[in-house]
Design an enzyme around this catalytic site. Structure first.
Site, PDB file in Angstrom:
ATOM      1  N   TYR A 273      52.457 -19.291  89.782  1.00 43.34           N
ATOM      2  CA  TYR A 273      51.855 -20.220  88.825  1.00 43.34           C
ATOM      3  C   TYR A 273      52.812 -20.581  87.692  1.00 43.34           C
ATOM      4  O   TYR A 273      52.710 -21.659  87.126  1.00 43.34           O
ATOM      5  CB  TYR A 273      50.509 -19.684  88.317  1.00 43.34           C
ATOM      6  CG  TYR A 273      49.436 -20.011  89.325  1.00 43.34           C
ATOM      7  CD1 TYR A 273      48.849 -21.272  89.338  1.00 43.34           C
ATOM      8  CD2 TYR A 273      49.109 -19.122  90.336  1.00 43.34           C
ATOM      9  CE1 TYR A 273      47.928 -21.615  90.314  1.00 43.34           C
ATOM     10  CE2 TYR A 273      48.193 -19.464  91.317  1.00 43.34           C
ATOM     11  CZ  TYR A 273      47.600 -20.712  91.298  1.00 43.34           C
ATOM     12  OH  TYR A 273      46.707 -21.079  92.263  1.00 43.34           O
ATOM     13  N   HIS A 428      44.010 -15.714  88.301  1.00 43.31           N
ATOM     14  CA  HIS A 428      44.749 -15.560  89.556  1.00 43.31           C
ATOM     15  C   HIS A 428      45.270 -14.139  89.759  1.00 43.31           C
ATOM     16  O   HIS A 428      46.062 -13.889  90.668  1.00 43.31           O
ATOM     17  CB  HIS A 428      45.887 -16.578  89.617  1.00 43.31           C
ATOM     18  CG  HIS A 428      45.406 -17.980  89.788  1.00 43.31           C
ATOM     19  ND1 HIS A 428      44.742 -18.391  90.920  1.00 43.31           N
ATOM     20  CD2 HIS A 428      45.436 -19.050  88.961  1.00 43.31           C
ATOM     21  CE1 HIS A 428      44.406 -19.670  90.779  1.00 43.31           C
ATOM     22  NE2 HIS A 428      44.808 -20.088  89.605  1.00 43.31           N
TER      23      HIS A 428
END
Lengths: 745, 745
Positions: A273, A428
């Site tokens: 990410y 996440h």
């Protein structure tokens, strides 16, 4: 808050004043600048890598221009045509705008103009995207996130053709497309826009960039500081289970820079990410640097963005692929476009680190702006130096106090350990405290599974996260760490996990042949303390460096501990007998166990459990100190997976019932096999005996005896990690004296 | 037989006469020759690839010389140290001898001399190797085969240092080592020596080569023609289940050249064993060419050995890896040492085909003899041309009348079909009539499993064939072909299988965009006729070429047919519903089925069964004409495999109960996926409908309709494969006229 508001007010006044003085900005000024474009034009034909990139981009864009513009009515998830088309449109429009500036060929400006006008005509009546899965639906795409991607790129495209457009066209675009678009992804989607999350970063950057082009101060302020009062209730969750609003919610681009980045440049969601967020972070910071250098966004938090590029590059294996920490797709690497941006900007706006040039050389393309030109010129002039990765410890958390990730590397990435003792990493994150993965060059020896998702492959759940991401990929048992009583860390509660983090005990990479990282975790299983110490050791009596792993567990109660090794390769042999059932059954019913088949079950036959496998032409052996009551399980991922969303990868697991216990293991790479020469070299372990010779609150000592009888001793001070502390310890009648937290000889 | 004996007698007399005239031969003369060596010395430093090879060989040999000579008492199987050491010894000794000749440095001759004398001292009292598994145990190694390897190399080493040795040393070596050694592997091991088999080829070559160096006519005759009366009974089986002696057993090197090679140069055991046998074939033939050119061994059977090199290179994928037909280890490729020998000799002694030079360039090494020098000089002089592989049909059998292997290639190996309609292929053959594998470049789309063995990895069954080779790898269900009633072809009887072969019906690769191969098999299942036709088609309406597969089955009885597809990759989706059991059970109890887990079971929901997967960044879809009663099975290899000897690879299977039926399928490669760009392109099949529009004894016609409605028709004449025959056929009221065995438009 009061001071902050005053500061903001001053800033607003100051910047308004500047705007008034400057009157109208020149264009392009967002990413490309007037000066930059002139320098580029002057150098055309003289800088091979830049020229090659222009040529390649031109080919791509020309092909799209020839195919014609299509702005279909939005309909599909990320795997479908309308998603692909709109994504392709903004990517190509941005490139076409750049080509217009560089090559001064009107056809590129016309292409951008026509596309924008087509969007303008479509946008005003466009309803919400028909796919209803997202917590923040977009209009062009199924989620506002992708709409924001669109605006980040289209702002750049607009800037490059700004002067080509008539004032009337500009007004039309700004009033009917860009401003409503910016308002939609922010004011109308505060749950998306007003958080600390990579989603919001994209949203903030999008609003800010179009604000900069349109000289719209309100949008710029909204980008930097978020929406003052978003009217959202506390709580709410997004599609990934992340909390939308917390007490004292921080917001805006600067908060997104402050919070998820540690002072070392580690991004708490993990490299996958970070790679994704890096583009809006850098491109908007760069735009701010170009248009509003006085606000020093690019230098914010002691240059954390540029440090972030370095951190990210260091979180990759020998092939440049990012370690799939948390939700990470395997194979994503520094060859991806956002890393071209990152590397070029970091070179140009950072310290002109010549090591970055060798990464740019591998990427074989540059940004088509002044930073890319600089990189290409420096490469042409032979300034590149190898990007040699070394061991690095990256703290996590806004102040670097929430654990971190330690990467130990031996040799030229011959052996790389990635040890995770970080915070949860937002939505996440995985429940994998003190987990690790291990690499030989670019090959996984013990894997981190990564995410369960086929990004952009429509047939697989629309290309979105699959339910196995939650039921398998995030679970504790899916990782190379300790699971207790079949439960996940923090009971799998995201809320609880988000408040805790592991703590570094020790990181020492000063000696090349013995490198140590050690951390503790006391919150994952209340009442149980884990202290894991991992070392990469290159001993003269061993062909290759090996990894020593000491997991010391102390608990208030007796528990069943599972300690898995997700080895990559095919079983060579083990030194214990196992029974293989004819029919395979799942190992459990929940917490990830429901996805594991039990392929074999045995008991240790000696003091050491040994297990060898062959992975990509190399042999590996696990040697683990055994207890008589251990159960040894051979597992395979894939149970309860009717859609075949999971890879059928193997695992080996030690199951032990105990209160306090210490798992001591060595992963030993050795030898090689070639199917071409059919030479099988050094296919057996060199370890005759691995033994815990002392284990109490103060010290844990392990002896390693090789086949020739050479004995090495590793002693860890469990309570004092000070590098200056003197230690003295008697083991089996012999006295050992040393300074610092560990001893190895 | 009478004529042959007379001929032999004449030959013996003639060659004796020559020996008498020549008196003593000069040395080296076996592989290196006096002239060759002189030419090499003159060119040293002038031919980059040759020089680089010398340098690299020198490095290897110098390292071994520094480590000292070790000739341990034989003890281990192929995975162990003594095996490795003795193998390494003969490889290094051969190289050292060559270096002595080229570099004229005595240290190399001394090394060879000392090693040979050490062997001489050891050999006379050496008992049989202690490992008892082989049908023909060796002394240095567990099987005579490896002892023969030793002698093939050591003969060369001896030849190169012949003149360096004293006459006394030579006598000692010849009397105590070489002659007893040659007698042992031949006279004392006729079961090994006196067959048509790659084992015997090594044995024959070994005896012949030492015979040539020692000028021992008896050994040379024994090499060429075998042992006249071996005293063996008819029957007997070797370790692989191959018959040792049959009626009218052929024997000797020339018989081994005659029998297993077809006139096209295809070797009946398949490319993996051809690669293995190629070295003794070529090296002995070359030695004969050098010492006894009059016997024309190298030119035997219309240059079949040189044709064999070409055939072998053509039996490789785009990465140069050999198709794993029969018992074949995956990954073995033309980068292996014996192929360096093959390519260099084929260039030098063949037609100096410049395409071979590009293979030699890839190999990046050459033989250190006159042929290697020639190759390196030609490469230096820029003569290399790309080795572009095209479609090729290779007959099997001594006269080319026992079926064969058809390889269809589209583009630059973008799509490669390997269709096997061959004879059994001796004891390494598989029960896989009309099977195939399919490749995109070097990636398997549908795999041939290959062998079940970890060659030379001691922990895995001593590095020998594993029992799963028989219980899985050889079975019919392990292959992409038809299995009937759960039985193997020929009931799995090697004896029956060895008498039969499939028959070519049609091979036509004249048109690039439609290439067809077709064959029939009537013996595998008595009473059932299979006629399989496979085509590679590049249609303008499709992104890539696809494969059409028509398997027409006609039987006297109703049967259960299993029709598997061993796809490589991860399931994307299917157009049918399947149930996945929570617990996995084996699909059957025998004939390979015991190794398959059933992971899913469903029924067709439309006229076409569709199944898609993602393999190495490419999408593939199987579209198959469905019958309502079909069962669709998802399988995985690995049941009843407690030692993890098998790979956990997946399969898809159509199960159909019928008497006569036709399986029509298309394997369609499409699109791509990159984890770096995350772009998923063209991830869906382009086929809307696949239909059998006519199917009778005369014709089978299939229509293919794409998503845009374009319809193509493929018609096969089932009874007349003549290329000049005119056909006329009415389908659905429309008349089609064409010439030749098939129609496509």
């Amino acid at each position: 808050m009061y001071v902050k508001k005053i500061t903001k007010l001053i800033l607003i006044v100051a910047t308004l004043a500047i705007s008034i003085v400057v009157q109208a900005q020149e264009h392009p000024n967002l990413i490309l600048t007037k000066d930059g474009v002139e320098k580029i034009r002057k150098n055309l034909g003289k800088v091979p890598l830049f020229d090659a990139t222009v040529e390649s981009v031109k080919k791509t864009v020309d092909k799209e221009i020839a195919a014609g513009i299509d702005t279909p009515i939005p309909k599909d998830f990320s795997g479908g045509y309308t998603h692909y088309r709109h994504k392709q449109n903004f990517i190509i429009a941005q490139k076409a705008g750049v080509l217009y500036q560089i090559l001064e060929d009107d056809k590129y400006a016309i292409y951008v103009r026509d596309m924008l006008l087509q969007y303008e005509a479509m946008y005003k009546d466009l309803p919400l995207h028909p796919q209803e899965r997202s917590y923040a639906r977009g209009k062009l795409f199924w989620q506002s996130l992708n709409d924001s991607n669109w605006l980040v790129y289209m702002s750049q495209a607009y800037d490059t053709v700004y002067n080509f457009l008539t004032e009337e066209q500009r007004e039309k675009l700004e009033n009917n497309l860009f401003r409503p678009f910016a308002d939609f992804i922010s004011l109308e989607n505060p749950a998306f826009y007003n958080r600390v999350h990579n989603h919001s970063t994209w949203g903030n950057a999008a609003v800010g960039m179009i604000g900069l082009v349109m000289e719209d101060e309100e949008l710029i302020q909204r980008a930097l500081y978020g929406i003052e009062d978003d009217g959202l209730p506390i709580g709410g969750i997004d599609n990934d289970g992340g909390t939308i609003k917390v007490e004292d919610q921080k917001k805006g681009f600067l908060a997104n820079l402050d919070d998820p980045f540690s002072p070392d440049g580690y991004y708490t969601e993990g490299p996958y990410y970070q790679r994704y967020a890096m583009y809006p972070f850098l491109i908007f910071a760069l735009a701010m640097e170009n248009v509003r250098p006085d606000l020093k966004v690019l230098q914010h938090k002691d240059n954390v963005l540029l440090k972030g590029v370095d951190a990210l590059l260091n979180l990759s294996d020998a092939d440049g692929e990012f370690f799939p920490l948390n939700d990470g797709q395997k194979g994503m690497s520094y060859y991806t476009a956002s890393l071209v941006t990152a590397v070029d900007i970091a070179y140009h706006y950072g310290d002109q680190d010549p090591k970055l040039l060798s990464v740019a050389e591998k990427q074989n393309q540059v940004l088509l702006d002044q930073s890319g030109l600089d990189v290409a010129i420096a490469i042409r002039d032979g300034k590149a130096k190898p990007f040699t990765k070394t061991s690095v410890n990256l703290s996590d958390g806004i102040n670097g106090k929430q654990g971190g990730v330690g990467v130990l590397r031996y040799g030229n990435e011959d052996l790389t350990l990635v040890f995770k003792y970080a915070a949860q990493g937002l939505s996440h994150g995985h429940y994998d405290k003190l987990s690790y993965s291990l690499y030989e060059k670019g090959d996984e020896i013990l894997q981190d599974y990564g995410l369960s998702r086929f990004v952009n492959i429509g047939q697989k759940g629309g290309g979105n996260y699959l339910k196995e991401n939650k039921t398998w990929a995030k679970t504790t048992i899916a990782h190379n760490t300790l699971a207790q009583n079949g439960e996940m860390h923090f009971g799998g509660s995201y809320k609880v996990a988000s408040t805790e983090h592991s703590d570094l005990y020790l990181f020492d990479a000063t000696k090349n042949n013995v490198q140590v990282v050690s951390a503790t975790e006391v919150n994952a299983y209340p009442g149980t303390k884990m202290h894991r110490t991992m070392a990469l050791i290159k001993d003269q009596h061993f062909e290759k460096a090996f990894m020593l792993d000491i997991m010391k567990v102390q608990s208030d109660t007796k528990n069943e501990y599972d300690f898995p090794f997700y080895y990559m390769g095919q079983v060579i042999n083990g030194n214990f007998k196992w029974e293989s059932p004819t029919n395979l059954e799942p190992l459990g019913a929940k917490n990830g166990y429901q996805h594991l088949y039990l392929e074999g079950k045995g008991k240790p036959t000696t003091n050491n459990t040994k297990f060898s496998w062959l992975g990509n032409g190399k042999f590996y052996t696990l040697t683990s100190v055994a207890e008589e009551s251990d159960e040894l399980l051979l597992t395979r991922i894939g149970a309860n997976d009717p859609e075949f969303n999971l890879r059928r990868d193997a695992g080996f697991m030690v199951r032990r019932k105990a209160k306090d216990t210490t798992f001591v293991s060595i992963i030993e790479p050795h030898g090689s096999y070639s199917p071409v020469s059919e030479a099988s070299l050094n296919s057996s372990s060199n370890i005759a005996d691995l033994k815990i010779v002392k284990d109490n609150d103060e010290y844990t000592a392990v002896s390693i005896t090789d086949l020739k009888g050479n004995k090495q001793l590793f002693i860890l001070s469990n309570k004092d990690a000070s590098s200056s502390e003197k230690h003295s310890l008697k083991i089996n009648g012999k006295k050992y004296n040393w300074v610092g937290p560990y001893y190895y000889k």
